[in-house]
Write a protein that holds these residues in place. Structure first.
Motif, short mmCIF file in Angstrom:
data_model
loop_
_atom_site.label_atom_id
_atom_site.label_comp_id
_atom_site.label_asym_id
_atom_site.label_seq_id
_atom_site.Cartn_x
_atom_site.Cartn_y
_atom_site.Cartn_z
N THR A 183 84.42 -43.89 10.15
CA THR A 183 83.40 -44.28 10.82
C THR A 183 83.06 -42.58 11.34
OG1 THR A 183 84.97 -44.36 12.80
CG2 THR A 183 84.19 -46.42 11.70
N ALA A 184 81.63 -42.60 11.75
CA ALA A 184 81.05 -41.25 12.25
C ALA A 184 80.60 -41.80 13.38
CB ALA A 184 80.19 -40.73 11.32
N ASN A 270 98.76 -44.43 3.65
CA ASN A 270 98.45 -42.97 3.56
C ASN A 270 98.47 -42.50 5.12
OD1 ASN A 270 97.19 -43.59 1.03
ND2 ASN A 270 95.19 -43.61 1.77
N LYS A 271 98.51 -43.30 6.00
CA LYS A 271 98.88 -42.74 7.56
C LYS A 271 100.11 -42.42 7.40
CE LYS A 271 98.18 -43.57 12.35
NZ LYS A 271 97.51 -44.40 13.24
N HIS A 272 100.88 -43.32 6.85
CA HIS A 272 102.66 -42.99 7.00
C HIS A 272 103.00 -41.52 6.25
CE1 HIS A 272 106.77 -43.75 6.70
NE2 HIS A 272 106.58 -43.52 5.58
N ARG A 273 102.25 -41.23 5.23
CA ARG A 273 102.55 -40.15 4.39
C ARG A 273 101.96 -39.01 4.90
NH1 ARG A 273 98.77 -40.65 0.97
NH2 ARG A 273 100.04 -42.35 -0.20
N TYR A 274 100.74 -39.07 5.91
CA TYR A 274 100.26 -38.11 6.65
C TYR A 274 101.17 -37.82 7.77
CZ TYR A 274 96.99 -36.17 10.05
OH TYR A 274 96.21 -35.69 10.87
N MET A 275 101.43 -38.85 8.43
CA MET A 275 102.51 -38.47 9.67
C MET A 275 103.86 -37.80 9.08
SD MET A 275 100.42 -39.48 12.02
CE MET A 275 101.30 -39.28 13.51
N HIS A 276 104.21 -38.24 8.00
CA HIS A 276 105.55 -37.48 7.42
C HIS A 276 105.11 -36.04 7.22
CE1 HIS A 276 109.43 -37.95 6.34
NE2 HIS A 276 109.23 -37.78 5.13
N TYR A 277 104.14 -35.53 6.70
CA TYR A 277 103.82 -34.45 6.37
C TYR A 277 103.55 -33.62 7.65
CZ TYR A 277 102.58 -33.94 1.23
OH TYR A 277 102.67 -33.46 -0.08
N LYS A 278 102.76 -34.33 8.43
CA LYS A 278 102.57 -33.60 9.96
C LYS A 278 103.90 -33.28 10.60
CE LYS A 278 99.97 -34.96 13.97
NZ LYS A 278 98.98 -34.24 14.51
N ARG A 279 104.65 -34.12 10.58
CA ARG A 279 105.92 -33.67 11.35
C ARG A 279 106.79 -32.37 10.69
NH1 ARG A 279 106.09 -39.43 11.96
NH2 ARG A 279 107.22 -39.71 10.07
N LEU A 280 106.94 -32.83 9.36
CA LEU A 280 107.62 -31.71 8.65
C LEU A 280 107.02 -30.36 8.73
CD1 LEU A 280 108.81 -34.14 5.62
CD2 LEU A 280 110.19 -32.88 7.49
N LEU A 281 105.55 -30.32 8.45
CA LEU A 281 104.86 -29.18 8.36
C LEU A 281 104.89 -28.23 9.56
CD1 LEU A 281 101.75 -29.87 5.99
CD2 LEU A 281 103.70 -28.43 5.65
N LEU A 289 98.29 -28.08 8.99
CA LEU A 289 97.42 -29.24 8.57
C LEU A 289 96.32 -29.28 9.04
CD1 LEU A 289 98.07 -31.88 6.78
CD2 LEU A 289 99.07 -32.84 8.81
N LEU A 290 95.25 -29.70 8.25
CA LEU A 290 94.08 -30.15 9.00
C LEU A 290 94.12 -31.61 9.33
CD1 LEU A 290 90.87 -29.43 6.54
CD2 LEU A 290 91.86 -28.04 8.55
N ALA A 291 93.81 -31.86 10.82
CA ALA A 291 94.13 -33.20 11.25
C ALA A 291 93.03 -34.23 11.39
CB ALA A 291 94.36 -32.92 12.66
N PHE A 292 93.20 -35.52 10.92
CA PHE A 292 92.27 -36.38 10.77
C PHE A 292 91.95 -36.63 12.23
CE2 PHE A 292 93.98 -36.95 6.55
CZ PHE A 292 92.64 -37.17 6.01
N ASN A 293 90.63 -37.00 12.57
CA ASN A 293 90.25 -37.14 13.83
C ASN A 293 90.29 -38.88 14.24
OD1 ASN A 293 88.73 -37.85 16.24
ND2 ASN A 293 86.82 -37.25 15.21
N GLU A 294 91.69 -39.01 15.16
CA GLU A 294 91.91 -40.27 15.46
C GLU A 294 91.10 -41.14 16.29
OE1 GLU A 294 95.78 -41.14 14.90
OE2 GLU A 294 96.34 -39.33 14.06
N LYS A 295 90.06 -40.49 16.84
CA LYS A 295 88.81 -41.20 17.69
C LYS A 295 88.10 -42.05 16.47
CE LYS A 295 88.53 -38.15 21.64
NZ LYS A 295 88.34 -36.77 21.01
N GLU A 296 88.20 -41.63 15.48
CA GLU A 296 87.32 -42.32 14.40
C GLU A 296 88.29 -43.14 13.52
OE1 GLU A 296 84.02 -42.45 14.41
OE2 GLU A 296 83.41 -40.71 15.10
N ARG A 297 87.75 -43.94 12.75
CA ARG A 297 88.68 -44.88 11.66
C ARG A 297 88.63 -43.90 10.55
NH1 ARG A 297 87.63 -50.78 8.81
NH2 ARG A 297 86.41 -49.48 7.15
#
Ligand SMILES: *Cc1c(COP(=O)(O)O)cnc(C)c1O
Length: 399
Positions: A183-184, A270-281, A289-297
């Motif tokens: 969503t935008a 996908n979210k699980h994989r992204y969060m895993h990368y995020k924690r480890l990185l 890591l480029l973060a996804f904007n959690e205010k949007e879908r």
């Protein structure tokens, strides 16, 4: 999978690769095979052969519903969807299309098929995408169309760009291939601007093996596409414009429907994989890591990192080391289009932001085949590379 203990364990120096089979940045999502086969069964039903409806039409209906738009037309791939939409939307008598240079590597070729001249604009360093501010200086009396392209993480400033298109009275087409789920400003991607284009290639979010589609609320554009995609149809034969054969086939539509049915589950994975990368990185200096904007879908599909000044290896050496391990990391939209040789005319001014950004980002492996263990191995490898950066820089890494 073996941990690397010494530099000579790296595959670039002859060690065994971390992964026996490649881990890529392509999504390659596999929906439930029985759901896919269920859709294809209709093709063997004698009633289906005689009926006037098709799986492609079912897919078009589902996608229009998914994007909350009036119409959807499916075509053979994203490339021809974009080219035909450009051809239709470009203002008659004008020849330039304003688009980013930091984008999909064949975008200028698409414009060339639509007989438009790319006029490259800069990108915003925050979104990595064009914005109203970067596009406006490129608009002139010869501008036929604006092409807004969403970056691969989050969305571009689409509301600003649509407002610019209204103010300048230049139509706007959106390449939303990388933002199909997003969503935008809280509004579903699909009905911004004059039309939006998507891809169903296996590497993208919704896997139809191959395919593309356009969403719009413009009935005349739909009629044009139905004629143009199939010059043999009654509509196509009656028309005088230059059609191509760009139909989607029924099996691809069945696969896309099965992938669509699995989509919300895919995004959870996908979210699980992204969060895993995020924690480890967080533990790897120099990698952001480029973060996804959690205010949007968001789809959480792509894992993009920036190499900061703390990362002592060049991006090219970094990529060579990762790729040799079968972790097929990729540069982010590099080289930018204005630096690629082209057999057609292009227009651009200095592009310092695009040229800087084109050297800073790396896509890490993601998608259906990248497990938690894989993520851990890739991050451990990055940490190893960081710890041994000086020695790696003193040795020649062949590219
Ligand atoms: C892949 C891609 C396309 C082209 O889609 P195909 O179906 O592969 O032709 C267009 N735009 C962007 C941003 C893409 O990533």
């Amino acid at each position: 999978m073996d941990e690397k203990q010494r530099i000579d364990d790296l595959a670039v120096f002859g060690g065994p690769p971390l992964f026996r089979t490649p881990r890529s940045t392509s999504n390659l999502v596999r929906p439930d095979i029985n759901v896919f086969l269920g859709y294809t069964k209709a093709l063997f039903d004698p009633k289906h052969a005689r009926s006037r409806t098709s799986i492609v039409e079912d897919l078009e209906r589902e996608l229009a519903r998914f994007h909350e738009t009036k119409y959807c037309v499916a075509l053979s791939n994203g490339f021809w969807t974009l080219a035909l939409a450009m051809k239709y939307l470009a203002m008659p008598g004008k020849t330039e299309i304003v688009m980013p240079s930091l984008t999909y590597r064949r975008m200028a070729d698409v414009a060339a098929w639509a007989r438009l001249t790319p006029h490259y604009c800069e990108v915003d360093p925050e979104t990595l995408a064009m914005s109203a501010e970067t596009a406006e200086p490129c608009i002139n009396q010869n501008t036929a169309l604006l092409l807004a392209v969403h970056p691969i993480v989050n969305c571009c400033d689409i509301e600003g760009l649509v407002a610019l298109s209204k103010r300048k009275q230049v139509p706007i087409l959106v390449d939303a291939v990388e933002s199909a789920y997003e969503t935008a400003g809280g509004k579903k991607v699909g009905s911004f601007g004059n039309a939006e284009c998507f891809s169903l290639h296996a590497s993208k979010l919704i896997n139809g093996f191959e395919g593309g589609y356009l969403t719009t609320n413009d009935k005349d554009l739909v009629t044009f596409l139905l004629e143009a995609r199939n010059p043999e149809s009654a509509l196509g034969r009656a028309s005088v414009q230059c059609g191509i054969d760009a139909r989607m086939n029924e099996v691809h539509a069945a696969m896309a429907l099965a992938s669509l049915q699995d989509l919300h589950h895919q995004v959870e994975r996908n979210k699980h994989r992204y969060m895993h990368y995020k924690r480890l990185l967080e533990y790897v200096p120099g990698i952001e890591l480029l973060a996804f904007n959690e205010k949007e879908r968001c789809s959480y599909k792509n894992i993009v990192v920036r190499l900061t000044s703390e990362w002592k290896l060049s991006r090219e050496v970094t990529l060579s080391i990762l790729q040799a391990e079968n972790a097929i990391a990729r540069p982010y939209y590099s080289p930018p289009l204005h630096l690629k040789p082209a057999e057609y005319m292009t227009i651009f001014a200095d592009m310092p932001i695009t040229e800087r950004l084109a050297c800073e980002f790396v896509l890490l492996p993601c998608g259906y085949f990248v497990s938690d263990d894989d993520t851990e191995s890739i991050v451990a490898l990055l940490l190893f590379m960081h710890s041994n950066a000086d020695e790696l820089n003193s040795r020649r890494v062949t590219q």
